[in-house]
Design an enzyme around this catalytic site. Structure first.
Site, PDB file in Angstrom:
ATOM      1  N   GLU A 106       0.845  -1.204   0.000  1.00 44.14           N
ATOM      2  CA  GLU A 106       0.000   0.000   0.000  1.00 44.14           C
ATOM      3  C   GLU A 106       0.875   1.247   0.000  1.00 44.14           C
ATOM      4  O   GLU A 106       1.968   1.245   0.570  1.00 44.14           O
ATOM      5  CB  GLU A 106      -0.861   0.029   1.272  1.00 44.14           C
ATOM      6  CG  GLU A 106      -2.266  -0.538   1.094  1.00 44.14           C
ATOM      7  CD  GLU A 106      -3.206   0.400   0.346  1.00 44.14           C
ATOM      8  OE1 GLU A 106      -2.753   1.182  -0.494  1.00 44.14           O
ATOM      9  OE2 GLU A 106      -4.418   0.326   0.619  1.00 44.14           O
ATOM     10  N   ASP A 107       0.380   2.311  -0.602  1.00 45.20           N
ATOM     11  CA  ASP A 107       1.112   3.580  -0.555  1.00 45.20           C
ATOM     12  C   ASP A 107       0.966   4.249   0.811  1.00 45.20           C
ATOM     13  O   ASP A 107       1.931   4.776   1.350  1.00 45.20           O
ATOM     14  CB  ASP A 107       0.641   4.526  -1.675  1.00 45.20           C
ATOM     15  CG  ASP A 107      -0.870   4.720  -1.688  1.00 45.20           C
ATOM     16  OD1 ASP A 107      -1.594   3.913  -1.069  1.00 45.20           O
ATOM     17  OD2 ASP A 107      -1.342   5.677  -2.324  1.00 45.20           O
ATOM     18  N   ASP A 114      -4.107   5.286   6.548  1.00 43.43           N
ATOM     19  CA  ASP A 114      -4.623   6.463   7.231  1.00 43.43           C
ATOM     20  C   ASP A 114      -5.496   5.961   8.400  1.00 43.43           C
ATOM     21  O   ASP A 114      -4.979   5.610   9.449  1.00 43.43           O
ATOM     22  CB  ASP A 114      -5.411   7.259   6.174  1.00 43.43           C
ATOM     23  CG  ASP A 114      -5.904   8.600   6.657  1.00 43.43           C
ATOM     24  OD1 ASP A 114      -5.934   8.832   7.869  1.00 43.43           O
ATOM     25  OD2 ASP A 114      -6.305   9.426   5.820  1.00 43.43           O
ATOM     26  N   PHE A 132      -1.842  16.332   4.205  1.00 44.26           N
ATOM     27  CA  PHE A 132      -2.273  15.740   2.933  1.00 44.26           C
ATOM     28  C   PHE A 132      -1.084  15.648   1.984  1.00 44.26           C
ATOM     29  O   PHE A 132      -0.526  16.660   1.576  1.00 44.26           O
ATOM     30  CB  PHE A 132      -3.401  16.557   2.304  1.00 44.26           C
ATOM     31  CG  PHE A 132      -4.141  15.779   1.258  1.00 44.26           C
ATOM     32  CD1 PHE A 132      -5.301  15.087   1.578  1.00 44.26           C
ATOM     33  CD2 PHE A 132      -3.651  15.697  -0.050  1.00 44.26           C
ATOM     34  CE1 PHE A 132      -5.965  14.323   0.620  1.00 44.26           C
ATOM     35  CE2 PHE A 132      -4.308  14.950  -1.017  1.00 44.26           C
ATOM     36  CZ  PHE A 132      -5.463  14.260  -0.678  1.00 44.26           C
ATOM     37  N   ARG A 141       0.033  12.047  -9.198  1.00 41.36           N
ATOM     38  CA  ARG A 141       0.594  10.714  -8.931  1.00 41.36           C
ATOM     39  C   ARG A 141       1.994  10.556  -9.509  1.00 41.36           C
ATOM     40  O   ARG A 141       2.796   9.774  -9.010  1.00 41.36           O
ATOM     41  CB  ARG A 141      -0.302   9.626  -9.537  1.00 41.36           C
ATOM     42  CG  ARG A 141      -1.658   9.459  -8.882  1.00 41.36           C
ATOM     43  CD  ARG A 141      -2.306   8.163  -9.362  1.00 41.36           C
ATOM     44  NE  ARG A 141      -3.739   8.120  -9.130  1.00 41.36           N
ATOM     45  CZ  ARG A 141      -4.316   7.734  -7.987  1.00 41.36           C
ATOM     46  NH1 ARG A 141      -3.583   7.373  -6.977  1.00 41.36           N
ATOM     47  NH2 ARG A 141      -5.631   7.719  -7.878  1.00 41.36           N
TER      48      ARG A 141
HETATM   49  C1  PRP Z   1      -5.741   5.343  -0.225  1.00 38.31           C
HETATM   50  C2  PRP Z   1      -4.678   4.308   0.097  1.00 38.31           C
HETATM   51  C3  PRP Z   1      -5.421   3.287   0.883  1.00 38.31           C
HETATM   52  C4  PRP Z   1      -6.465   4.114   1.603  1.00 38.31           C
HETATM   53  C5  PRP Z   1      -6.006   4.369   2.995  1.00 38.31           C
HETATM   54  O1  PRP Z   1      -6.417   4.955  -1.370  1.00 38.31           O
HETATM   55  O2  PRP Z   1      -4.084   3.770  -1.059  1.00 38.31           O
HETATM   56  O3  PRP Z   1      -6.017   2.312   0.058  1.00 38.31           O
HETATM   57  O4  PRP Z   1      -6.605   5.347   0.908  1.00 38.31           O
HETATM   58  O5  PRP Z   1      -6.990   5.044   3.732  1.00 38.31           O
HETATM   59  P1  PRP Z   1      -7.619   4.458   5.051  1.00 38.31           P
HETATM   60  O6  PRP Z   1      -6.487   3.878   5.886  1.00 38.31           O
HETATM   61  O7  PRP Z   1      -8.260   5.658   5.708  1.00 38.31           O
HETATM   62  O8  PRP Z   1      -8.629   3.417   4.686  1.00 38.31           O
HETATM   63  P2  PRP Z   1      -7.399   5.923  -2.185  1.00 38.31           P
HETATM   64  O9  PRP Z   1      -8.807   5.688  -1.729  1.00 38.31           O
HETATM   65  O10 PRP Z   1      -6.880   7.320  -2.114  1.00 38.31           O
HETATM   66  O11 PRP Z   1      -7.300   5.335  -3.662  1.00 38.31           O
HETATM   67  P3  PRP Z   1      -6.053   5.336  -4.693  1.00 38.31           P
HETATM   68  O12 PRP Z   1      -5.018   4.381  -4.146  1.00 38.31           O
HETATM   69  O13 PRP Z   1      -6.648   4.844  -5.976  1.00 38.31           O
HETATM   70  O14 PRP Z   1      -5.518   6.749  -4.788  1.00 38.31           O
END
Ligand code: PRP
Length: 172
Positions: A93-94, A97, A146, A159
């Site tokens: 995962e990137d 949160d 952010f 991105r």
């Molecule tokens: C981001 C990230 C995780 C999630 C984390 O994805 O890649 O999947 O949010 O948030 P959380 O811990 O509050 O659940 P995003 O919904 O931004 O989608 P993306 O990877 O396509 O940008």
């Protein structure tokens, strides 16, 4: 934008993570699961440091929107192509949160009876956590700001930036 991690800092940390992963999974058949879209850049850099015989697959998920986000239920937009039974799985995962997305994914993956599931996360926004999730390999712990770049977006933009930056006016 204020730069938080320059490309060389990211490259150094990604190489370190790969080295640790490689040591831990020696003799094991590793399946990396990248969570689209944010993890694409991180995953691409990470696997190029691994000399293990790894496989790669992807999942795409989306939350059901702000109103239901706290339920932690996510929508699977793209599922895996490979079965997980008996596999050693590393979810890439990137960012983590609240932890709601990863919590949901881990429960879903464990139900498919893999041999093991671990997580590798570039950025851990730990102070925002609502549910506990294991972060086995962590790039950096970051404050509640952010961030964009290196795969992370704001409204699908930024991105492609080679660094991680704090988006202007989005601090705190
Ligand atoms: C981001 C990230 C995780 C999630 C984390 O994805 O890649 O999947 O949010 O948030 P959380 O811990 O509050 O659940 P995003 O919904 O931004 O989608 P993306 O990877 O396509 O940008």
């Amino acid at each position: 934008m204020k730069i938080m991690f320059m490309p060389d800092a990211l490259a150094t940390r990604v190489a370190e993570l790969a080295q640790t992963i490689e040591a831990d999974y020696r003799e094991k058949d590793l399946l990396l699961i990248g969570i689209l879209k944010g993890a694409v850049i991180f995953l691409a850099d990470l696997i190029r440091h691994l000399s293990l015989p790894v496989e790669v697959d992807f999942m795409a998920v989306a939350s059901y929107g702000a109103a239901t986000k706290s339920s932690g239920v996510v929508r699977i937009l793209k599922d895996l192509e490979v079965p997980l039974a008996g596999r050693h799985v590393l979810v890439v995962e990137d960012i983590v949160d609240t932890g709601l997305t990863l919590r949901y994914l881990l429960d879903l993956l464990w139900a498919r009876e893999p041999a093991s599931v671990r997580t590798c996360v570039l950025l851990d926004k730990r102070e925002r956590r609502l549910v506990p999730v294991p972060v086995d390999y962590c790039g950096f712990v970051i404050p509640d700001v952010f961030v964009v770049g290196y795969g992370l977006d704001y409204a699908e933009k930024y991105r492609q930036l080679p660094y991680v930056a704090v988006l202007d006016g989005e601090e705190g």
